[in-house]
Every structure is written in structure tokens, then in C-alpha cells.
Scaffold this motif. Structure first.
Motif, PDB file in Angstrom:
ATOM      1  N   ASP A  38     -10.532  -5.824  16.638  1.00 23.41           N
ATOM      2  CA  ASP A  38     -11.508  -5.809  15.542  1.00 23.41           C
ATOM      3  C   ASP A  38     -10.860  -5.049  14.404  1.00 23.41           C
ATOM      4  O   ASP A  38      -9.943  -4.243  14.639  1.00 23.41           O
ATOM      5  CB  ASP A  38     -12.781  -5.076  16.001  1.00 23.41           C
ATOM      6  N   ARG A  44      -9.369  -1.550  15.038  1.00 25.14           N
ATOM      7  CA  ARG A  44      -9.993  -0.776  16.137  1.00 25.14           C
ATOM      8  C   ARG A  44      -9.175  -0.992  17.404  1.00 25.14           C
ATOM      9  O   ARG A  44      -9.669  -1.538  18.384  1.00 25.14           O
ATOM     10  CB  ARG A  44     -11.438  -1.241  16.324  1.00 25.14           C
ATOM     11  N   LEU A  97     -10.039  -9.952  14.520  1.00 29.28           N
ATOM     12  CA  LEU A  97     -11.334 -10.593  14.784  1.00 29.28           C
ATOM     13  C   LEU A  97     -12.227 -10.441  13.558  1.00 29.28           C
ATOM     14  O   LEU A  97     -13.177  -9.657  13.533  1.00 29.28           O
ATOM     15  CB  LEU A  97     -11.950  -9.991  16.044  1.00 29.28           C
ATOM     16  N   LYS A 144     -15.878 -15.581  12.179  1.00 32.18           N
ATOM     17  CA  LYS A 144     -16.969 -15.453  13.146  1.00 32.18           C
ATOM     18  C   LYS A 144     -18.310 -15.326  12.445  1.00 32.18           C
ATOM     19  O   LYS A 144     -18.311 -15.122  11.229  1.00 32.18           O
ATOM     20  CB  LYS A 144     -16.711 -14.250  14.066  1.00 32.18           C
ATOM     21  N   HIS A 145     -19.471 -15.375  13.081  1.00 34.17           N
ATOM     22  CA  HIS A 145     -19.752 -15.780  14.455  1.00 34.17           C
ATOM     23  C   HIS A 145     -20.458 -17.113  14.330  1.00 34.17           C
ATOM     24  O   HIS A 145     -21.554 -17.166  13.766  1.00 34.17           O
ATOM     25  CB  HIS A 145     -20.676 -14.780  15.154  1.00 34.17           C
ATOM     26  N   ARG A 155     -29.928 -11.086  20.993  1.00 30.17           N
ATOM     27  CA  ARG A 155     -28.894 -12.002  20.490  1.00 30.17           C
ATOM     28  C   ARG A 155     -28.235 -12.838  21.587  1.00 30.17           C
ATOM     29  O   ARG A 155     -27.636 -13.859  21.308  1.00 30.17           O
ATOM     30  CB  ARG A 155     -27.821 -11.236  19.721  1.00 30.17           C
ATOM     31  N   MET A 187     -14.602 -17.743  16.112  1.00 25.12           N
ATOM     32  CA  MET A 187     -15.314 -17.159  17.262  1.00 25.12           C
ATOM     33  C   MET A 187     -16.742 -17.698  17.297  1.00 25.12           C
ATOM     34  O   MET A 187     -17.429 -17.706  16.276  1.00 25.12           O
ATOM     35  CB  MET A 187     -15.353 -15.634  17.113  1.00 25.12           C
ATOM     36  N   ASP A 221     -17.262 -15.255  21.654  1.00 25.59           N
ATOM     37  CA  ASP A 221     -17.537 -13.845  21.416  1.00 25.59           C
ATOM     38  C   ASP A 221     -17.454 -13.167  22.779  1.00 25.59           C
ATOM     39  O   ASP A 221     -17.512 -13.832  23.827  1.00 25.59           O
ATOM     40  CB  ASP A 221     -18.897 -13.611  20.751  1.00 25.59           C
ATOM     41  N   TRP A 222     -17.308 -11.862  22.759  1.00 22.63           N
ATOM     42  CA  TRP A 222     -17.048 -11.118  23.998  1.00 22.63           C
ATOM     43  C   TRP A 222     -18.243 -11.245  24.960  1.00 22.63           C
ATOM     44  O   TRP A 222     -19.328 -10.764  24.675  1.00 22.63           O
ATOM     45  CB  TRP A 222     -16.710  -9.669  23.669  1.00 22.63           C
ATOM     46  N   SER A 343     -18.838  -2.901  17.129  1.00 29.13           N
ATOM     47  CA  SER A 343     -17.443  -3.286  17.296  1.00 29.13           C
ATOM     48  C   SER A 343     -16.621  -3.127  16.021  1.00 29.13           C
ATOM     49  O   SER A 343     -15.394  -3.170  16.072  1.00 29.13           O
ATOM     50  CB  SER A 343     -17.353  -4.726  17.801  1.00 29.13           C
ATOM     51  N   GLU A 411     -24.292  -3.122  15.592  1.00 31.24           N
ATOM     52  CA  GLU A 411     -24.321  -4.297  16.439  1.00 31.24           C
ATOM     53  C   GLU A 411     -25.298  -4.075  17.601  1.00 31.24           C
ATOM     54  O   GLU A 411     -25.398  -2.966  18.125  1.00 31.24           O
ATOM     55  CB  GLU A 411     -22.904  -4.473  16.988  1.00 31.24           C
TER      56      GLU A 411
HETATM   57  C1  BGC Z   1     -18.750  -8.698  18.661  1.00 29.80           C
HETATM   58  C2  BGC Z   1     -17.568  -9.331  17.953  1.00 29.80           C
HETATM   59  C3  BGC Z   1     -16.324  -8.530  18.249  1.00 29.80           C
HETATM   60  C4  BGC Z   1     -16.123  -8.468  19.749  1.00 29.80           C
HETATM   61  C5  BGC Z   1     -14.883  -7.710  20.172  1.00 29.80           C
HETATM   62  C6  BGC Z   1     -18.487  -8.458  20.132  1.00 29.80           C
HETATM   63  O1  BGC Z   1     -19.479  -7.658  20.680  1.00 29.80           O
HETATM   64  O2  BGC Z   1     -19.897  -9.500  18.482  1.00 29.80           O
HETATM   65  O3  BGC Z   1     -17.804  -9.393  16.574  1.00 29.80           O
HETATM   66  O4  BGC Z   1     -15.229  -9.084  17.597  1.00 29.80           O
HETATM   67  O5  BGC Z   1     -17.249  -7.835  20.327  1.00 29.80           O
HETATM   68  O6  BGC Z   1     -15.042  -6.352  19.945  1.00 29.80           O
END
Ligand code: BGC
Length: 662
Positions: A38, A44, A97, A144-145, A155, A187, A221-222, A343, A411
Motif C-alpha cells: 500500500d 506501507r 496498491l 482499486k476498488h 463491506r 483490484m 482485495d485482501w 491500510s 477503513e
Molecule cells: C484494502 C486495500 C488494500 C489491501 C492491502 C485491504 O483491506 O481494502 O485497499 O490495498 O487491504 O493492504
């Protein structure tokens, strides 16, 4: 170069599932692996710590995406991409990402600070530039998303129910525009779209590939994948992160004949293409900016994106003025209170944030600072709050810094209110009662309902989540060393005048259709707090001499902007199109072009914006395509969506544009 023929069926299945949280499979060196990180506002990446956990490695924290959008500046978006690319190069990251282009349908969405706008043209265009900046320097983007993840609440399950025309004109649109920059990946989101999980959105994936020219890989997405086989059959290429159970089921499904090798090959080919493309892009990777230069670029974006919402003349602050300043977010804990969470949260490389010092340096006067409150708590010592009120009374100007922060904008959940916490509204009321020259600076990533206090204060500066160096930028803006020039990329509205967002247990019906954001307010003639496209400056601008030139299928609108003040400044002008007698429902006005121009004091510039015939078109569900009906159209040039300064009319006949005389 490896092809699908070099891998067994089992290996190909493995390639379609990631490794850990951030890598793809490399088969022990047989294939280059891809490293991901990210996110939109700073890197990150993580590293193992002594306790067996992971630490986030400090990185440059850039302004949040909302601030970037408030710049309305394609060059800023490109620069953001370039800076992040260099951060990636330093950390050996191949794929970032980002960016996220989800439409800000509701101002409550907890992740709006990560997204650009309520308008698809603005969101898509800036995202396209960001991607071009990133990929131009050899780092892959992951747009994304996809699709219609416009609230965080529930979500993982909720279904966004949207009619086809609205999908096309509003929710697909930013992806379509961003795809012009050829992102290497997209994504999918967590939610369902008209009942189907976004990871299995076969139709959506087809639209991306067959209609928008997307030729990259689709990544989940994760943990967004429900059924790996169904997702692969729909066209989802990579599941992230690695999930043993999902992988085993995938293998079992293949052995049971639930997915064919041809279907697997389609995904595997796209994964190999992604690996190869990123390998190839490595040639472009070169560090051209120092860390310091990237930090400066971040500050430049923060300055260009700050929006002056109100000013009765108290700003810029006068030299030598005695200033009282309060709000803990500008001195302590800025990373928590002046940034969003989740994230995209960055571990700031340089956590120092000291607005009192920065202001003192610039005004040359006395700055009396009291934190007085932290988010929704008055300072533990009541006398500090009393001191803030006292300071306000005894100063020339009183500056109150308010904020939301990682606990509110994040998030996984949405905001409960657009209002500031009671404590913050009270401090504004108490201190402004002592000093009419009260300036409020807002650190947030989404609209704040200012209605309870805006009449009490002399000026409001929306700084946004500025990222590192925001203290210096805000001090320069308040003192006039910098001239505010950002404009809102989303409407600010009072909480009690928002549209109904139609959320019914697990299903969100997008009943407002096309009327998202300013489209809703202008079509319904409803007043707002601060309109889309609005922002003041220390300069003043006049618009004149609109000229339209048609060239077959395209239009050139040009007009003059004069800086009628004694200060050099920048003005963001916007072109809105309105069909006068439409055959189908059309929103009252829609943004179809914009320009940001520097104009020296007392000078005039001629601005030219080009539109093509698609600016007049809508998505016809009857023909399954774009349709531009014959008829009369108004072209309006605005300083905001509610401040249209110049108008002219155009006739469209048989696909040809001509000017309609008044
Ligand atoms: C988020 C994504 C993020 C991914 C990796 C997910 O929870 O929705 O935006 O890129 O995690 O950290």
C-alpha cells in the motif's frame, strides 16, 4: 520468457494465489516474484520485529488523496505518482496498491480520504495522471476498488444495487478514464455488485478488458475471494493474500473438473504477462529526486490542495499579530489526528509537526499555544481550556485547529456524523465568543458539517490531511506567504440536508441514480454549505469573453480570467454542460472539463479547454452504447458548480456541433 507451457496445471493454480500478504509465487527462482505494498498516500512496507511481529517501516506521508483532488491539478497527480514510484524503488516494491477511484457517493464513507471525488471526470483524470507518474518510473499501479464500494459498513457482504446507465456514467467512468494510462492491474472490491461478489463480477471484468482496453491482471482485495474457482472463471487472476484453504479447494475443484485448464491458462497468461511487464518496467526505475525533494513535492501538493472556505478579510494574518492557537492535532499526535486510518496509514518518516513554531517564525508576533483539547476530550486539565479562552480574548487573532483523524476516518467503518465532536464545536464557540477574528483550520479527509459554527467565525481553511510538512504549509497559507488555490472536489453539505442513501440490511439501492454529489443538489435546486468546485483565494478573479469554436466532433471553449487583485494567484475554472431539452433524464449540469491557471496580479489569461462530442453523450440502455442526441446544449464556465459565470449555447445535429446564436 516463460509461457503457460512451462508450468504444470498445479503450478499454474499456485501462480493464481499469492505468497503471504505481499508477494507472488516465484517457484524457487523460476519466475521473478512481484512485491506489493500500500498505498495511495505513502508506502506501507513492513519488516519483522524482535517480538515476532511486523513493524511498518517509516515512509514519507504525502497529503491524502482528497487533498490531491482538491488541487484539480493534473501535474500534482503525476508528481504524486512519481514520488511514490521513487519510494517504491528504494524499498524494492514492484506494484503499488493504488490509486482508488471509488466515487464519493456518501460523505459518510470511512475511506473517502483515500478517494478522489464525487465526480467521475475529476476522479478518473487525476487517477490517470497518478498512474502515468507511477508507471512512467517503472512501478506498476493497481487501480482499486472495482466496483461500487462506496461505504465501508458491511463491506464484505452488502450489495450495491445500481442500474446500468448509472454504472456506466458514474461508477465505471473513473476506471474507464484511468485505464487510458494502462494500469498493469486492477483490484476488485469486497462488496457485491447487483448481487454478485465483486471478485466474481464477470460482466464488469469483461467491460474492463473488452471496452476499456484494460490489458493487465485483476487482483482480489485482501480476502475478498469467496470461491476461488468462481472468481477465476469470472476472470479474477490473482487471489491475495495467500489462503491455504482457498488454494486447496481450488486444486480440488480443478481435479473435479469444475474449472478447465483453458480457463486456468487465461488467468495464468495474464499473471505471466504481469510478471514480464513489471520486469520490463524495471529498466525505467531511476531515482531522480532526493527524499527531501519528494517531501517538498508533498508540501507543494498540500499547498495546492488546501481550500479557503471562508474569509472576511482576517486572512492573511498580519505581520506581528498576536495569535492564540489551540488544538492538540497541530503539535502532538498529528499522525493520529491529521491522517486517515487503515491500510493506507503511513508511519511518518518525520513525525515532527509544530504549527505554533511555524506560525511564530512567520508572523514574527507572539503565538500563545494551548492544546486545550484532544479530539473529543477537553485537555485533562480544565485550566488549559480556560487558558485557550483567555488567550483568544487577549489576542489579535484566534486560530482553532480541529480534526477528525484515524479513529474516525478509516477503513472498515464509516463516520457516524459529519459534525465535529462536541468538544471541538464548543471550543470554537467559546473562543470565538471572545474574539470575532477567529480562524478555524480543519484537518480532515472528508466533508465536515460546519453549519453549527461557521457563522461565528471569520475564516475557515480546509487543510485536509496534509501529510508531513503540513505545519509549514498551513503556516504559509495563513500568513499569506502562499496563496490558497484549491477547490473542493466534493460537496460540503449540512448533515440534515443530505440525500437518503437507501441502505436496507445488506442491500444499498442507488436510487438517486446519476444524481450523485453536486448533480443531486443542482438538479433539485437545493442549497449546500460549500459547493463542489468551490474555493476562495487571496486574489480575486473575473471571467469574460467566452468563445466557442467547433471542429466537427469537438469543441474548443476559451475564455479570459483576469486577476483583479494585487496578488498573484491561481484559479480553477470549470466547464459544465447542460442539455436544454433532453430526450432522456439528464442531471442539470455535469463537469466536462477544467483548467487551473496561474494569473499574475492585474493580468489576464486566455484559457482554452477542449471537449469532444462524448461530453454531450449519455449511456443509452436502448442501444447499449453512448448516445449524443441532437439538440441545444448550454456550456457554462464556472468558478464552482454553483457559481456559473459565463454561458454559451451549442447545437448538435447529426453528430456535428455548431454554435447557436443568442
Ligand atoms: C484494502 C486495500 C488494500 C489491501 C492491502 C485491504 O483491506 O481494502 O485497499 O490495498 O487491504 O493492504
Amino acid at each position: 520468457m516463460k509461457t503457460v507451457k512451462d508450468f504444470t496445471a498445479e503450478e499454474k493454480l499456485r501462480l493464481l494465489c499469492g505468497v503471504g500478504s505481499w508477494y507472488t509465487e516465484d517457484f524457487g527462482g523460476k519466475l521473478p516474484r512481484i512485491r506489493m505494498s500500500d498505498g495511495p498516500v505513502g508506502l506501507r512496507t513492513t519488516q519483522p520485529n524482535a517480538h515476532g511481529g511486523q513493524d511498518t517501516i517509516p515512509a514519507i506521508a504525502y497529503p491524502c488523496v482528497q487533498v490531491l483532488a482538491n488541487t484539480w491539478d493534473n501535474a500534482c497527480a503525476r508528481k504524486a505518482g512519481e514520488c511514490l514510484a521513487e519510494d517504491c524503488i528504494e524499498r524494492d516494491v514492484d506494484l503499488l496498491l493504488a490509486p482508488g477511484v471509488n466515487i464519493k457517493r456518501s460523505p459518510y464513507c470511512g475511506r473517502n480520504f483515500e478517494y478522489f471525488s464525487e465526480d467521475p471526470l475529476l476522479a478518473g483524470t487525476l487517477a490517470r495522471e497518478y498512474i502515468a507518474g507511477l508507471q512512467g518510473k517503472g512501478i506498476g499501479a493497481c487501480l482499486k476498488h472495482f466496483l461500487a464500494n462506496n461505504l465501508e459498513y458491511d463491506r464484505f457482504h452488502q450489495s450495491s444495487e445500481i442500474d446500468e446507465r448509472t454504472l456506466r456514467e458514474i461508477y465505471y467512468k473513473p476506471f474507464e478514464i484511468a485505464c487510458e494510462a494502462k494500469p498493469v492491474s486492477i483490484m476488485c472490491s469486497y462488496n457485491r455488485v447487483n448481487g454478485v461478489y465483486a471478485s466474481e463480477n464477470k460482466k464488469g471484468f469483461r467491460v474492463l478488458r473488452d471496452e476499456f482496453g484494460f490489458d493487465g491482471a485483476i487482483i482480489s482485495d485482501w480476502d475478498a475471494v469467496r470461491d476461488r474457482t468462481a472468481a477465476a472463471r469470472a476472470g479474477l487472476d490473482l487471489e491475495m493474500p495467500f489462503c491455504q484453504k482457498s488454494y486447496e479447494k481450488f486444486v480440488a475443484d480443478y481435479r473435479a473438473g469444475k474449472i478447465t485448464e483453458e480457463e486456468i491458462d487465461q488467468c495464468a497468461e495474464r499473471m505471466l504477462a504481469l510478471v514480464n511487464r513489471l520486469q520490463d518496467m524495471k529498466k525505467k526505475r531511476k531515482i531522480a529526486m532526493t527524499v527531501e525533494e519528494r517531501r517538498e513535492a508533498g508540501k507543494h501538493i498540500a499547498a495546492e490542495g488546501a481550500v479557503l472556505l471562508k474569509n472576511n478579510g482576517v486572512l492573511p494574518l498580519k505581520k506581528g499579530a498576536k495569535i492564540s492557537l489551540c488544538g492538540s492535532c497541530v503539535r502532538y499526535g498529528n499522525r493520529d489526528f491529521a491522517a486517515g486510518g487503515g491500510s493506507s496509514q503511513v508511519n511518518w518518516l518525520d513525525p515532527v509537526f509544530d504549527l505554533p513554531a511555524q506560525l511564530g517564525k512567520r508572523t514574527g508576533g507572539k503565538v500563545l499555544f494551548e492544546a486545550a483539547f484532544r479530539f473529543d476530550n477537553i485537555d485533562s486539565y480544565r485550566q488549559n481550556t480556560v487558558a485557550a479562552v483567555r488567550n483568544a480574548a487577549l489576542s489579535d487573532v484566534n486560530v482553532v485547529c480541529v480534526c477528525t483523524g484515524t479513529g474516525v476516518e478509516k477503513e472498515g467503518s464509516d463516520r457516524a456524523t459529519l459534525r465535529l465532536p462536541v468538544v471541538q464545536e464548543r471550543i470554537i464557540a467559546e473562543t470565538s465568543a471572545q474574539n470575532p477574528n477567529t480562524v478555524v483550520v480543519i484537518f480532515a479527509g472528508a466533508p465536515v458539517d460546519t453549519s453549527a459554527w461557521e457563522n461565528r467565525v471569520a475564516a475557515i481553511l480546509y487543510a485536509g490531511f496534509t501529510g508531513m510538512g503540513g505545519d509549514e504549509v498551513v503556516a504559509k497559507l495563513l500568513t499569506g506567504e502562499l496563496n490558497p488555490c484549491g477547490k473542493l472536489s466534493e460537496t460540503f453539505q449540512t448533515e440534515n440536508a443530505l440525500p437518503d442513501f437507501h441502505f436496507v440490511s445488506g442491500v444499498t439501492r442507488y436510487r438517486e441514480g446519476l444524481d450523485v454529489g453536486y448533480r443531486y443538489y443542482s438538479s433539485n435546486r437545493l442549497p449546500v454549505l460549500y459547493p463542489f468546485g468551490f474555493g476562495l483565494s487571496y486574489s480575486s478573479f473575473e471571467y469574460s469573453a467566452l468563445q466557442l469554436k467547433t471542429k466537427g466532433h469537438s469543441l474548443e471553449a476559451s475564455y479570459e480570467i483576469e486577476n483583479t487583485s494585487a496578488r498573484d494567484g491561481k484559479e480553477i475554472s470549470q466547464i459544465y454542460v447542460r442539455p436544454c431539452a433532453p430526450f432522456v433524464y439528464r442531471p442539470d449540469r455535469e463537469l466536462k472539463g477544467y483548467s487551473k491557471n496561474g494569473v499574475a496580479a492585474g493580468k489576464k489569461v486566455r484559457v482554452t479547454v477542449e471537449l469532444d462530442v462524448s461530453a454531450f453523450a449519455y449511456w443509452s440502455t436502448a442501444t447499449d452504447g453512448l448516445q449524443a442526441d441532437d439538440g441545444l446544449y448550454e456550456i457554462a464556465v464556472g468558478a464552482s458548480s454553483e457559481d456559473l459565470r459565463l454561458r454559451a449555447f451549442l447545437e448538435l445535429k447529426d453528430g456535428k456541433l455548431s454554435i447557436a446564436d443568442r
